[in-house]
Enzyme design. Structure first.
Site, PDB file in Angstrom:
ATOM      1  N   ARG A  11       0.832  -1.190   0.000  1.00  0.00           N
ATOM      2  CA  ARG A  11       0.000   0.000   0.000  1.00  0.00           C
ATOM      3  C   ARG A  11       0.870   1.245   0.000  1.00  0.00           C
ATOM      4  NH1 ARG A  11      -4.813  -1.047  -0.017  1.00  0.00           N
ATOM      5  NH2 ARG A  11      -5.316   1.140   0.179  1.00  0.00           N
ATOM      6  N   GLY A  67     -10.739   4.971   4.625  1.00  0.00           N
ATOM      7  CA  GLY A  67      -9.412   4.368   4.605  1.00  0.00           C
ATOM      8  C   GLY A  67      -9.314   3.279   3.561  1.00  0.00           C
ATOM      9  N   CYS A  68      -8.410   2.355   3.778  1.00  0.00           N
ATOM     10  CA  CYS A  68      -8.205   1.245   2.850  1.00  0.00           C
ATOM     11  C   CYS A  68      -9.492   0.457   2.660  1.00  0.00           C
ATOM     12  CB  CYS A  68      -7.103   0.335   3.391  1.00  0.00           C
ATOM     13  SG  CYS A  68      -6.940  -1.222   2.516  1.00  0.00           S
ATOM     14  N   PHE A  69      -9.847   0.202   1.408  1.00  0.00           N
ATOM     15  CA  PHE A  69     -11.118  -0.493   1.167  1.00  0.00           C
ATOM     16  C   PHE A  69     -11.083  -1.973   1.547  1.00  0.00           C
ATOM     17  CE2 PHE A  69      -9.927   0.144  -3.637  1.00  0.00           C
ATOM     18  CZ  PHE A  69      -8.799  -0.668  -3.509  1.00  0.00           C
ATOM     19  N   TRP A  70      -9.912  -2.546   1.771  1.00  0.00           N
ATOM     20  CA  TRP A  70      -9.858  -3.961   2.174  1.00  0.00           C
ATOM     21  C   TRP A  70     -10.678  -4.203   3.437  1.00  0.00           C
ATOM     22  CZ3 TRP A  70      -3.790  -4.518   1.899  1.00  0.00           C
ATOM     23  CH2 TRP A  70      -3.387  -4.509   0.545  1.00  0.00           C
TER      24      TRP A  70
END
Length: 243
Positions: A11, A67-70
């Protein structure tokens, strides 16, 4: 998406996550991550929305960025009544809706998750409750954890005016409770378009449960969902790759 494991993805702007990798891998080997969620990441227990959105039918869509879509995708995939949760990009143009370009923070896009749900099972208010409680930290505007940039902003992309009004009313309600250590900075933007992310980003949490970033930042969210919302939690996530 196939059942093969996603390729390694580093990332951008995540040097802390990279450093954490050197700490997490030995900890995984020693079983040190069998800790209660509170020992890994704090989540705020908040009241449900006082005002609910009236919805009819068996299918509706909501789009959340945090934030991070994971992790955001992983959380909503474990919610009863959610039929699909897709990682993608919102806020910019179709031409810049890629991981490589959006990672610059200059495209207007945010990493977002499109949630398709059955309002007769889970309401928009329920989704907001989960979003503000366990899916991300709404007091952080353009960052979450180690990720920095407007592409990681806390934003609700409202599908219509009713969603926008319901979300704003809930933000006002939560700010009034004083449950958070700082004011909520989540913005509300009208949804112009949603662009699904690259295939290797879909179902990333489920396919990569030992990936250090997932262990440190995202698995605690799933544990918090189960602990705080036991009636909404389902053990088997609905996966993009299974549809």
């Amino acid at each position: 998406m196939s059942s093969t494991r996603s390729p390694v993805v580093t990332r951008p702007n995540a040097w802390r996550a990279t450093f954490a990798s050197f700490l997490v891998l030995p900890a995984l080997a020693l079983g040190l991550f069998n800790l209660p969620v509170a020992a890994q990441e704090a989540h705020v227990v908040i009241p449900a929305p006082a005002a609910e959105l009236t919805e009819t039918g068996t299918s509706a869509v909501a789009v959340f960025a945090g934030g991070c879509f994971w992790g955001v995708q992983g959380v909503f995939q474990h919610v009863n009544g959610v039929r699909n949760a897709v990682s993608g990009y919102s806020g910019g143009s179709a031409e810049t809706a890629t991981y490589e370009l959006s990672s610059s923070g200059k495209t207007g896009h945010a990493e977002a998750v499109e949630v398709t749900y059955d309002p007769s099972v889970v309401s928009y208010g329920d989704l907001l409750h989960i979003y503000f409680s366990v899916a991300h930290n709404p007091t952080q505007l353009n960052y979450q954890g180690p990720d920095r940039g407007s592409q990681y902003r806390s934003t609700i992309f409202a599908v219509n005016d009713e969603q926008a009004a319901t979300a704003q009313a809930y933000i006002d309600q939560l700010d009034a409770t004083g449950r958070f250590e700082a004011p909520i900075v989540t913005t509300i933007e009208p949804l112009q378009a949603f662009y699904p992310a690259e295939q290797y980003h879909q179902d990333f949490l489920t396919l990569n449960p030992t990936w250090p970033y997932i262990v440190v930042h995202d698995l605690p969210k799933i544990a918090a969902l189960e602990a705080i919302f036991p009636d909404a939690y389902r053990a088997e996530p609905v996966l993009v790759g299974s549809l």
